[in-house]
Design a protein around this motif. Structure first.
Motif, short mmCIF file in Angstrom:
data_model
loop_
_atom_site.label_atom_id
_atom_site.label_comp_id
_atom_site.label_asym_id
_atom_site.label_seq_id
_atom_site.Cartn_x
_atom_site.Cartn_y
_atom_site.Cartn_z
N ALA A 159 0.84 -1.20 0.00
CA ALA A 159 0.00 0.00 0.00
C ALA A 159 0.87 1.24 0.00
CB ALA A 159 -0.90 -0.03 1.23
N ALA A 160 0.24 2.35 -0.31
CA ALA A 160 0.97 3.63 -0.30
C ALA A 160 1.45 3.92 1.11
CB ALA A 160 0.05 4.74 -0.79
N PRO A 161 2.54 4.67 1.25
CA PRO A 161 3.05 4.95 2.59
C PRO A 161 2.02 5.66 3.45
CG PRO A 161 4.60 5.68 0.91
CD PRO A 161 3.39 5.22 0.20
N SER A 162 2.03 5.31 4.72
CA SER A 162 1.19 6.02 5.68
C SER A 162 1.74 7.42 5.89
CB SER A 162 1.25 5.31 7.03
OG SER A 162 0.23 4.41 7.16
#
Lengths: 244, 236
Positions: B74-77
């Motif tokens: 997933a995209a970075p938090s």
């Protein structure tokens, strides 16, 4: 490493030598200096590399920081009352918990940077003060030496607690004597301490210089550079190292 | 009369001091060009003697990995900001910074010159004797490790000269019996990757060499729990 972190003699810290095949260890030495430093340094960095998408490193970091703050951190007694912190060494066989070795070394100078990054990334703002104090410890060590370069390894006179610390010259001499004396009568102790200070070239606050070499270490640069990302340099002591 | 003269002297002195400090604080002028050292160019490497060298070859692993831990996809938090909000740099501070930066670069140029002259394609320069030594398996550690520094300092000519020498490094063999896996990773693999990253993949040789080191090093991880041996006897 995650799986064993809480099961060591000092939960949260890893011993210096671990058998990589069995993940067992009988090593009683605990430090954040040489042979261990990178393990702690990379906890926040790995978290960042993984896009902050895991919990693993945040938990390992929290565990390690609890142990570091609880056991290893002490304040150094300085003549100018600078707030300087150091992370000492602990031997689970030789030392009682109150008897942490008040040692520091160049390789530990990464810690102020790491604790600051960790404080920001993991939202632990109360640790920014510790981060600054740790970097200040290294700056102080550089500033204390006649060459302006800190020794590779040394011991410090520690304050009673982290909050207040008045310079006590008598205590410094006592600590020097305890550390370096080859045994002398109590009457001569004070004179002997003064001689030891002179002969070993000890700046005020240092009680032993185990290794006076400069080994082209970059740890202090790394610690400083990171510290100067999250801290305005005017909040660090003026020093030829970074701010002068 | 005396009073008037004193005033002129004082004003003059103050004016002189102001003018002096203004000029002294000026940012450095455009850099003076590097001393032309093209009269010195690094000697070509010695002829490779191929007979009788033990060479590493790829062979099947004893403990191959059967499954990999998935990297997060997933995209970075969102990550809290680390950087302090700094005020913009004053003209004076900028001058100071550039002056210091020049001094750092000059120090590096001095060191790099010494390496080229006395230790080209060797691991390390011995600065007191002017000799060289192989401390990291003899694959030109200083050269590889310095690639990113050359780039960061804008020394592109020197960087390209260094690149041209890379083909002479043979990562399938070494005189060393033991490979220090940690040092090899951080200096060689790290050196190539950093330079590759900083040049956005413009120079394929960097990735090529990185893969060569990585293939060699990977065998040190062929253990029961995949933890690498720290001092790896690569010929065994």
């Amino acid at each position: 490493m995650d799986s064993i972190q809480k099961n060591t003699p000092v939960p949260g810290l890893w011993p210096v030598m671990i058998n990589a095949e069995t993940m067992q260890s009988s090593d009683p030495r605990f430090t954040v200096g040489g042979m261990a430093d990178s393990m702690y340094e990379y906890l926040p960095k790995e978290h960042l590399l993984l896009g902050a998408r895991t919990d693993q490193y945040s938990k390992m970091y929290a565990s390690a920081m609890d142990a570091i703050k609880d056991l290893l951190i002490f304040r150094g007694m300085t003549k100018d009352k600078r707030e300087v912190f150091f992370a000492g060494n602990y031997n689970s066989i030789l030392n009682r918990k109150e008897d942490v070795e008040h040692q520091s070394e160049h390789l530990k100078c990464f810690l102020g940077g790491t604790v600051g990054i960790g404080a920001k990334v993991f939202q632990r703002p109360e640790e920014l003060r510790l981060a600054r104090g740790l970097t200040e410890g290294c700056i102080w060590a550089y500033d204390s030496m006649p060459t302006g370069i800190m020794p590779e390894e040394f011991h410090v006179s520690a304050c009673e607690d982290l909050e207040t610390c008045k310079w006590n010259e008598h205590k410094w001499y006592q600590d020097v004597h305890r550390r370096l004396s080859k045994g002398s009568s109590p009457d001569n102790a004070f004179k002997e301490a003064k001689d030891l200070v002179k002969n070993h070239g000890l700046p005020p606050g240092m009680i032993d210089i185990g290794d006076a070499q400069y080994l082209l270490r970059y740890a202090v640069t790394s610690g400083l550079v990171y510290t100067l990302t999250f801290l305005d340099r005017r909040r660090l002591s003026r020093s030829s190292l970074c701010t002068g | 009369m005396l009073f008037v003269r004193k005033r002129y002297i004082l004003t003059t002195v103050i004016l002189l001091l102001v003018v002096y400090s203004l000029f002294h604080g000026l940012p450095p002028a455009a850099e003076t060009p590097e001393v032309d050292d093209t009269e010195f160019s690094p000697p070509p490497p010695p002829e490779q003697d191929d007979d009788d060298r033990i060479r590493w070859t790829k062979r099947p692993e004893k403990y191959p990995v059967d499954s990999y831990i998935q990297l997060p996809t997933a995209a970075p938090s969102p990550i809290p900001q680390i950087q302090h909000n700094f005020p913009s740099e004053s003209w004076y501070d900028r001058g100071q910074r550039l002056k210091r930066q020049s001094a750092v670069k000059a120090a590096f140029q001095h060191a790099w010159k010494g390496y080229k002259r006395h230790a080209w394609l060797h691991d390390e320069l011995s600065p007191l004797s002017g000799h060289n030594r192989e401390t990291f398996a003899g694959w030109a550690a200083t050269l590889v490790d310095s690639l990113d520094t050359l780039l960061i300092m804008g020394m592109t000519d020197e960087f390209e000269k260094a690149l041209a020498a890379l083909d002479h490094i043979d990562f399938t063999t070494t005189d060393a019996n033991q490979i220090n896996v940690f040092e090899t990773t951080i200096r060689y693999l790290g050196g190539f990757m950093a330079a590759h990253d900083l040049t956005n993949g413009k120079y394929p040789i960097l990735l090529k060499k990185a893969v060569e080191v990585a293939e060699f090093l990977y065998n040190a991880f062929d253990t029961r729990n995949r933890m690498p041996q720290s001092r790896w006897e690569w010929t065994r």
